[in-house]
Design an enzyme around this catalytic site. Sequence first.
Site, PDB file in Angstrom:
ATOM      1  N   ASN A 133      39.712  -0.536  30.545  1.00 45.74           N
ATOM      2  CA  ASN A 133      39.620   0.867  30.960  1.00 45.74           C
ATOM      3  C   ASN A 133      38.439   1.570  30.288  1.00 45.74           C
ATOM      4  O   ASN A 133      38.281   1.428  29.082  1.00 45.74           O
ATOM      5  CB  ASN A 133      40.911   1.590  30.564  1.00 45.74           C
ATOM      6  CG  ASN A 133      41.028   2.977  31.152  1.00 45.74           C
ATOM      7  OD1 ASN A 133      40.605   3.227  32.268  1.00 45.74           O
ATOM      8  ND2 ASN A 133      41.595   3.887  30.390  1.00 45.74           N
ATOM      9  N   ASP A 162      39.430  -5.084  25.795  1.00 43.16           N
ATOM     10  CA  ASP A 162      40.255  -3.919  26.078  1.00 43.16           C
ATOM     11  C   ASP A 162      41.518  -4.370  26.844  1.00 43.16           C
ATOM     12  O   ASP A 162      42.147  -5.347  26.455  1.00 43.16           O
ATOM     13  CB  ASP A 162      39.406  -2.881  26.830  1.00 43.16           C
ATOM     14  CG  ASP A 162      40.068  -1.530  27.003  1.00 43.16           C
ATOM     15  OD1 ASP A 162      40.003  -0.715  26.066  1.00 43.16           O
ATOM     16  OD2 ASP A 162      40.642  -1.286  28.076  1.00 43.16           O
ATOM     17  N   TRP A 163      41.886  -3.681  27.923  1.00 45.90           N
ATOM     18  CA  TRP A 163      43.081  -4.089  28.666  1.00 45.90           C
ATOM     19  C   TRP A 163      42.922  -5.459  29.312  1.00 45.90           C
ATOM     20  O   TRP A 163      43.923  -6.141  29.590  1.00 45.90           O
ATOM     21  CB  TRP A 163      43.465  -3.038  29.699  1.00 45.90           C
ATOM     22  CG  TRP A 163      44.246  -1.935  29.076  1.00 45.90           C
ATOM     23  CD1 TRP A 163      43.822  -0.665  28.804  1.00 45.90           C
ATOM     24  CD2 TRP A 163      45.590  -2.010  28.600  1.00 45.90           C
ATOM     25  NE1 TRP A 163      44.824   0.045  28.184  1.00 45.90           N
ATOM     26  CE2 TRP A 163      45.921  -0.757  28.050  1.00 45.90           C
ATOM     27  CE3 TRP A 163      46.557  -3.018  28.578  1.00 45.90           C
ATOM     28  CZ2 TRP A 163      47.162  -0.478  27.488  1.00 45.90           C
ATOM     29  CZ3 TRP A 163      47.801  -2.746  28.025  1.00 45.90           C
ATOM     30  CH2 TRP A 163      48.091  -1.493  27.490  1.00 45.90           C
ATOM     31  N   GLU A 194      37.165  -6.464  20.825  1.00 45.78           N
ATOM     32  CA  GLU A 194      37.781  -5.142  20.924  1.00 45.78           C
ATOM     33  C   GLU A 194      39.038  -5.221  21.797  1.00 45.78           C
ATOM     34  O   GLU A 194      39.139  -4.604  22.856  1.00 45.78           O
ATOM     35  CB  GLU A 194      36.776  -4.118  21.443  1.00 45.78           C
ATOM     36  CG  GLU A 194      35.871  -3.572  20.359  1.00 45.78           C
ATOM     37  CD  GLU A 194      36.639  -2.739  19.332  1.00 45.78           C
ATOM     38  OE1 GLU A 194      37.158  -1.668  19.693  1.00 45.78           O
ATOM     39  OE2 GLU A 194      36.729  -3.156  18.158  1.00 45.78           O
ATOM     40  N   HIS A 213      33.315   0.284  20.698  1.00 48.38           N
ATOM     41  CA  HIS A 213      34.353  -0.337  21.534  1.00 48.38           C
ATOM     42  C   HIS A 213      33.758  -1.053  22.741  1.00 48.38           C
ATOM     43  O   HIS A 213      34.062  -2.218  22.989  1.00 48.38           O
ATOM     44  CB  HIS A 213      35.372   0.697  21.995  1.00 48.38           C
ATOM     45  CG  HIS A 213      36.470   0.101  22.824  1.00 48.38           C
ATOM     46  ND1 HIS A 213      37.339  -0.852  22.320  1.00 48.38           N
ATOM     47  CD2 HIS A 213      36.829   0.286  24.119  1.00 48.38           C
ATOM     48  CE1 HIS A 213      38.189  -1.222  23.268  1.00 48.38           C
ATOM     49  NE2 HIS A 213      37.896  -0.547  24.372  1.00 48.38           N
TER      50      HIS A 213
END
Length: 296
Positions: free
Chosen positions: A38, A108-109, A132, A272
């Site tokens: 995201n 991330d996701w 990350e 990130h």
Amino acid sequence: MSLGAKPFGEKKFIEIKGRRMAYIDEGTGDPILFQHGNPTSSYLWRNIMPHCAGLGRLIACDLIGMGDSDKLDPSGPERYAYAEHRDYLDALWEALDLGDRVVLVVHDWGSALGFDWARRHRERVQGIAYMEAIAMPIEWADFPEQDRDLFQAFRSQAGEELVLQDNVFVEQVLPGLILRPLSEAEMAAYREPFLAAGEARRPTLSWPRQIPIAGTPADVVAIARDYAGWLSESPIPKLFINAEPGALTTGRMRDFCRTWPNQTEITVAGAHFIQEDSPDEIGAAIAAFVRRLRPA
């Protein structure tokens, strides 16, 4: 090597569960599967995938409601939960006929989805490169202090206006977690799926509400606990791309990741969205990792 703002490869489309999903699929051989989170899309990997050219079939998918994949209709607060994303992505990956020598590259996701898939399909996974990542359930004390208030607001009614009207995840969170300024062309690419205010932006609000923090949401906490336990014991080869200063995989989570067996670690500059700050270093590390897994 850098493509700058230019996308890598050509988008392909396939119908999954009645919706059109977008993906990149370049090259031949065993797959190297790049998965975004995201509020990004396969565009995030544009300057990294070229480093892996010739090493396998390079695949990067757009999650449902993101990138060039269709939005869900009807939409609302109950849509785009983790379980719904997983259902669509599982079906897409199954349709792509990945075989049983998959290298996952996740962020991330994309990391939660990838780790979860790997735990459920461990016999098909050749290696996992991650950065990350959502490596385990966390507490608010683990969350970056500078972002804590905003992410708590996302999980309240205030999040509806912050994201659905003001597009804060794309306009503020994304550039705020990249060390360099993005060009207008790059920002335009990230904005494009979320130009329309309202429900078109719902995926970027649902995701922060799914982060497994302080025991909620319970289903995602359980899933993250399961894959964290598995990864901490699995002999599957791993590449941990650590970020300095980093944002998510820091502190207690970084320490936990460093306990995982059969793992190589490198460190690159970034907060990130590190693909935008250190694409060549990340790409070279992934290529070297794949070459070790797949000697000629």
